[in-house]
Structure formats: structure tokens, C-alpha cells
Design a protein around this motif. Structure first.
Motif, PDB file in Angstrom:
ATOM      1  N   ARG A 174     -14.247  -2.345   7.865  1.00 19.20           N
ATOM      2  CA  ARG A 174     -14.723  -1.422   6.840  1.00 19.20           C
ATOM      3  C   ARG A 174     -16.177  -0.797   7.213  1.00 19.20           C
ATOM      4  O   ARG A 174     -16.879  -0.678   6.692  1.00 19.20           O
ATOM      5  N   ILE A 201      -6.967  -2.497   6.357  1.00 17.45           N
ATOM      6  CA  ILE A 201      -7.573  -2.643   5.010  1.00 17.45           C
ATOM      7  C   ILE A 201      -6.891  -4.084   4.792  1.00 17.45           C
ATOM      8  O   ILE A 201      -7.948  -4.436   3.751  1.00 17.45           O
ATOM      9  N   ASP A 224     -12.628   1.614   2.268  1.00 19.28           N
ATOM     10  CA  ASP A 224     -12.089   1.150   1.203  1.00 19.28           C
ATOM     11  C   ASP A 224     -10.927   1.731   0.659  1.00 19.28           C
ATOM     12  O   ASP A 224     -10.266   1.093  -0.158  1.00 19.28           O
ATOM     13  N   GLU A 225     -10.530   3.306   1.261  1.00 15.84           N
ATOM     14  CA  GLU A 225      -9.392   3.791   1.002  1.00 15.84           C
ATOM     15  C   GLU A 225      -8.212   3.529   1.930  1.00 15.84           C
ATOM     16  O   GLU A 225      -8.771   3.623   3.180  1.00 15.84           O
ATOM     17  N   PHE A 226      -7.105   3.588   1.509  1.00 16.89           N
ATOM     18  CA  PHE A 226      -6.142   3.429   2.446  1.00 16.89           C
ATOM     19  C   PHE A 226      -5.403   5.041   2.789  1.00 16.89           C
ATOM     20  O   PHE A 226      -5.119   5.666   1.991  1.00 16.89           O
ATOM     21  N   ARG A 227      -5.934   5.311   4.033  1.00 19.99           N
ATOM     22  CA  ARG A 227      -5.728   6.832   4.581  1.00 19.99           C
ATOM     23  C   ARG A 227      -4.975   6.702   5.800  1.00 19.99           C
ATOM     24  O   ARG A 227      -5.729   6.729   6.854  1.00 19.99           O
ATOM     25  N   ASP A 266     -15.101   6.364   4.350  1.00 22.14           N
ATOM     26  CA  ASP A 266     -14.377   5.868   2.987  1.00 22.14           C
ATOM     27  C   ASP A 266     -13.591   4.638   3.444  1.00 22.14           C
ATOM     28  O   ASP A 266     -12.201   4.476   3.349  1.00 22.14           O
ATOM     29  N   ASN A 301       0.937   3.955  -3.081  1.00 20.77           N
ATOM     30  CA  ASN A 301       0.633   5.386  -2.655  1.00 20.77           C
ATOM     31  C   ASN A 301       1.762   6.142  -2.255  1.00 20.77           C
ATOM     32  O   ASN A 301       2.256   6.286  -1.182  1.00 20.77           O
ATOM     33  N   LYS A 328     -18.020   1.596   7.866  1.00 20.85           N
ATOM     34  CA  LYS A 328     -18.059   3.121   7.420  1.00 20.85           C
ATOM     35  C   LYS A 328     -18.423   4.253   8.458  1.00 20.85           C
ATOM     36  O   LYS A 328     -17.902   5.561   8.513  1.00 20.85           O
ATOM     37  N   GLU A 356      -3.259   1.311   9.338  1.00 21.05           N
ATOM     38  CA  GLU A 356      -4.108   1.315   8.331  1.00 21.05           C
ATOM     39  C   GLU A 356      -3.839   0.185   7.338  1.00 21.05           C
ATOM     40  O   GLU A 356      -4.910  -0.394   6.888  1.00 21.05           O
ATOM     41  N   TYR A 378       0.823  -1.311   0.085  1.00 21.56           N
ATOM     42  CA  TYR A 378       0.118   0.177   0.069  1.00 21.56           C
ATOM     43  C   TYR A 378       0.799   1.354   0.002  1.00 21.56           C
ATOM     44  O   TYR A 378       0.396   2.235  -0.735  1.00 21.56           O
TER      45      TYR A 378
END
Length: 523
Positions: free
Chosen positions: A426, A387, A435-438, A433, A341, A428, A383, A337
Motif C-alpha cells: 500500500r 490488496i 486502497d482501491e482494487f484497480r 490510490d 467489482n 502510495k 492486484e 474483489y
């Protein structure tokens, strides 16, 4: 003379036998139909939504697991049907994180299902349960008291120097393979590293994976096969007694125990430090070291009633079986990941370089330094584990006899319930969000929300008294080797646009973390 009740009963029984002989296939079909309808229309479960076929037969779930993407199925089903999904005649998947401390508590009143005993070892022709596979809370408490101290963070950190030696060897081997100017299967090398750390912590000896740069004795492949069997047979655990769990096998084929490569590998590692006599007794073990074999051999030598040879072998083999896969999965997730990114990768490298320039980092980086000086890296680590959790199936538990009410539905005692970390990670409402890697989500929340997020993430290691006993080993490895890797190398995916390949057979394994490595600094 009037017919008696006995004669009438005999005539009825005779008639049933005649019908059974005349129409055997039809009777079997009627029985199967009755069973399917019984499964579907159980009063307390019939109102819980889910895939139509799942309520009729376990075979729906077996097929789903066979496809290898059950973690994605679980996420999709809960997004479609809500917090409760019926995924089998007697199975309910729960997405509500507030039930994590209910199902996975210290009391262990929600006992493990038949999925778990499949994952035990055979020793002297008897199945031997370990801390993970046993369903018996009392047995678990007794066994955990014997070995739990060895897995505490302070005791494990006494072996930090041994883990450092694995990191140094890992970097040296990467130098050799990257120096050839060819792409490196970093995902495989990370698992070699994890195996050798298990060796140092468990046996005070590396297991040869880094040195040889390959799967020693086919252990990785063997564990993959065992996990696949456990994942599939675990959906219909009653089949196990007719398959590999058939007790007749060990008598008809005495060599069957040699099929368990984990046990054979464990005995080989033990014999490098000690001797096991024909009667199975452990002798001549070094009792002065900090590794687990030394600690437990010392206990056995001073008080054999507290620790037996059987105990030592069972717990050491559990380390070999479970000690590398879950850690390697998390390590791969971080690398993948971050490479996907680059702006996040740049922040991690900048943070490490900044601490390095201020002279705050040892070589290799210590666990304490990593956990206290690198907050952004720690957010990335969390994170990645959020995920892509290592466990991808339901963590099954039996509802206690009194039943439980969940989301307005009464779930009767004996029903199998559980939570899949891929689902709660997951949620929410907790992770916007999802499904986003943040990584910044772990740094931008209130203390209360962070505590909630941490509690949900902790399910990656299980919960309550059955939480993974080896989690501290895994965290020490990740906290140390990853920042050291990014400190020394520029890491990039060889094919940035290509997705990795994921297969979920209990653990969600990845392939395709193939990287280009360039030296940033030489220690």
C-alpha cells in the motif's frame, strides 16, 4: 579490630536480604519499573516514533495481534508515523520497499527471529526444524539442497495432469452443491481444492477434502489453532519454552506428539503409500512417481545419507501445514474483489471467452495458456494479491552485529526489524490510490515501474534465500483453477453489500465468500 571488606560485604548482603524479605512486592515493582524504563529509553531506538506503550513492553504488540487486525494497525501506524515505527522495545517496522533486498537477501546475514522456531514439528520427542522455521542459515542451505529441485516449476508441471484431476473434481462437486439452488461457501470449497492439490503433488493422492466436501480430520481447524498459537506466542517467544515448547511435556505425556494433527495426518498419508517401521524407518515406498514422496523415497533408497526418513517426514508435513492456507486466501481474494467489482469480472470473463472461441484454451486451462493468453486475468490476480496478501504480520529479522542505518536512524545489531507486506503493498508512491482494487494499474505502467511493483509484490512469498519454496505450487493452482471457474460459472456474492470477515493470526484468513453459482457451459 577494624571491620574487613569481607565482613562489610556480608553485612550489606544480609541487609539486602532483610529488605527483600520485608518489602518483596515493592522490590518487584521497582524492578518492573526499571525494566520498562530501560526498554523505552534505549539510546538508538528512543527517537523512533510509534505507539507510546509499544516501546515499554511487548504486551502492546501481543494485545494487537490478539485482536486479529494487526495488518490494519501496521498500515495505520506507518501512515501516521512514517517509514519507521517502533512497535516493541526491540522491534522496528519498516515501510521502505528499498530495504526488502537488504533484510531478505541471499547471504542471510539478517537472521530470522525467535518468532519462527515455534512453527516446527515434534518427531521422536525432539523439535525438528523445517525450511520455514529454522533460524540457522547453514541448516537451511543443507536442507534446501535436498528438496529444492522437487519445487521447481518444470518438475511441478510434470504433475499438471494430477492438478487437472483436482480441478475436474472441484467443478463436479460445485455442480452438485450449486445444483441444489442454494448459496455455496465458495471460500471453503477453494480451500478443499487447495488441500487436494497438495495431496496430489505431495503424495500422489487426493486428501479427501473435495470428495467429502468438508474439513477432513479437522485439519483446517487444527492448522488455524496452530497459527493462532504461533502468532500470539511469537510476540513473546521466550514464553514458548514454558508452554507447548516445554521439552518435559513429551516425556511426561508421551502421547503429546499425537496432538500435532499435521504430523499425524502426514504419517497417515505416507502410510497410504508406504510403511514406517517402529524404529521410524520408511520402507516399501513407491519410488517411480512424480510426487514428492516418490522422489524423496527414491533418493533415500539409493543413498540414505542424502535423505533420511526424518527429512521426508519434516518436509512433507511442511507441505500439509503451509500448502493450502496461503493459496486459499489468494483464491478467495480474487473471487471476492471481482464479485465486488462486476465490471472487472466482466472483463475477465470476456478475455477468457475470447481465447476460448479462438480454440486457444484446453480443458482445464493449462498453466502456459493462463500465463500467456490472459493478461487481464493476470493483472487481476496480482492486484488481489497486492490488496490482500496472505501474510499479515512483520517478517522479522535480526539486524547483524554491525547495525544498519535506515531513514537517518542507526539501528543497532540485534534489533528486530522487518516489513509487513500489507504496508509495502500500500505504498502510495508506487501504488497510487493504494486502497482501491484497480487491476489496470499492472497494465498501464512503464517496464521499470512494473518491475518495481513486481519486486514489492514478491514479498508476499518472502524474499532472498528464504522465499517460500512452495510458491510455484500456489501460482500453478491459481493460474489454472480461477480462469476455469469463471469459464464455467457465473459467480456472484449472495450478499453483495455484506463485507467479509477477516482475522489475522499470522495468515489473514477470510470468511464470508458465499456465492450464487450458475452454469455458463458444460465441458
Amino acid at each position: 579490630m577494624a571491620p574487613t571488606a569481607t565482613s562489610n560485604g556480608s553485612h550489606l548482603l544480609s541487609h539486602i536480604q532483610d529488605v527483600a524479605l520485608a518489602y518483596p512486592l515493592q522490590l518487584v515493582a521497582v524492578f518492573i519499573l526499571f525494566r520498562l524504563l530501560w526498554n523505552k529509553f534505549q539510546p538508538q531506538l528512543v527517537s523512533i516514533p510509534g505507539p507510546p506503550l509499544a516501546a515499554y513492553t511487548k504486551l502492546w504488540r501481543l494485545y494487537d495481534v490478539w485482536k486479529g487486525q494487526a495488518h490494519l494497525t501496521a498500515v495505520a501506524l506507518h501512515r501516521k508515523y512514517g517509514p519507521l515505527v517502533r512497535i516493541g522495545p526491540n522491534h522496528v517496522s519498516v515501510a521502505d520497499p528499498s530495504y526488502i533486498p537488504v533484510f531478505y537477501n541471499i547471504k542471510e546475514n539478517y537472521t530470522k527471529s525467535g518468532f519462527y522456531p515455534i512453527q516446527c514439528v515434534s518427531w521422536k520427542k525432539q523439535p525438528e526444524m523445517n525450511l520455514f522455521s529454522t533460524r540457522d542459515p547453514n541448516y537451511h542451505r543443507v536442507e534446501k539442497r535436498k528438496v529444492g529441485a522437487a519445487y521447481s516449476l518444470p518438475n511441478l508441471l510434470e504433475s499438471e495432469e494430477a492438478i487437472d484431476s483436482c480441478i475436474k473434481l472441484f467443478m463436479d462437486r460445485l455442480d452438485e452443491v450449486a445444483g441444489k439452488g442454494q448459496p455455496v461457501d465458495l471460500g471453503a470449497w477453494l480451500q478443499y481444492f487447495a488441500f487436494d492439490v497438495v495431496g496430489e503433488v505431495t503424495f500422489a493422492s487426493k486428501l479427501g477434502f473435495l470428495e467429502q466436501g468438508q474439513d477432513v480430520d479437522g485439519m483446517m481447524k487444527a492448522i488455524e489453532g496452530m497459527l493462532t498459537y504461533a502468532a500470539l506466542c511469537g510476540q513473546v517467544p521466550e514464553w514458548h519454552k514454558y508452554l507447548l515448547g516445554n521439552p518435559a511435556f513429551t516425556w511426561v505425556m508421551p502421547a503429546m506428539e499425537t496432538w500435532n494433527q499435521v504430523l499425524v495426518f502426514t504419517l497417515k498419508a505416507i502410510n497410504g503409500r508406504a510403511s514406517i517401521k517402529r524404529d521410524g524407518e520408511l520402507i516399501s515406498a513407491d519410488t517411480g512417481g512424480r510426487d514428492m514422496l516418490s522422489r524423496w523415497a527414491s533418493v533415500k533408497s539409493s543413498d540414505p545419507l542424502k535423505m533420511s526418513t526424518r527429512d521426508i517426514i519434516v518436509h512433507l508435513s511442511t507441505n500439509v501445514f503451509a500448502g493450502s492456507d496461503t493459496t486459499a486466501i489468494a483464491l478467495r481474494a480474487v473471487v471476492y474483489y471481482l464479485c465486488k467489482n462486476p465490471h472487472y469480472m466482466a472483463k475477465v470473463v470476456e478475455e477468457i471467452d475470447s481465447a476460448d472461441k479462438q480454440g486457444q484454451l484446453s480443458t482445464p486451462i493449462s498453466y502456459k495458456e493462463s500465463t500467456t493468453l490472459l493478461p487481464y486475468f493476470n493483472a487481476v490476480l496480482k492486484e488481489a494479491m497486492r490488496i490482500h496478501p496472505s501474510v499479515g504480520l512483520l517478517m522479522e529479522r535480526h539486524v547483524p552485529p554491525e547495525g544498519v542505518e535506515i531513514q537517518g536512524h542507526f539501528i543497532p545489531g540485534g534489533t528486530i526489524v522487518g516489513i509487513n507486506p500489507w504496508v509495502t503493498n500500500r505504498d502510495k508512491s508506487v501504488f497510487p490510490d493504494p486502497d482501491e482494487f484497480r487491476p489496470q494499474r499492472w497494465l498501464e505502467v512503464s517496464p521499470d515501474r512494473l518491475k518495481q511493483m513486481d519486486n514489492i509484490l514478491e514479498l508476499n512469498f518472502g524474499g532472498g534465500s528464504r522465499k517460500c519454496i512452495g510458491r510455484n505450487i500456489s501460482m500453478i493452482e491459481m493460474q489454472k483453477v480461477l480462469p476455469q471457474l469463471f469459464r464455467e460459472y457465473t459467480v456472484e456474492l449472495t450478499h453483495l453489500d455484506k463485507e467479509w470477515h477477516i482475522v489475522n493470526h499470522w495468515f489473514v484468513q477470510q470468511e464470508g465468500v458465499v456465492c450464487n453459482l450458475r452454469r455458463r457451459r458444460k465441458n
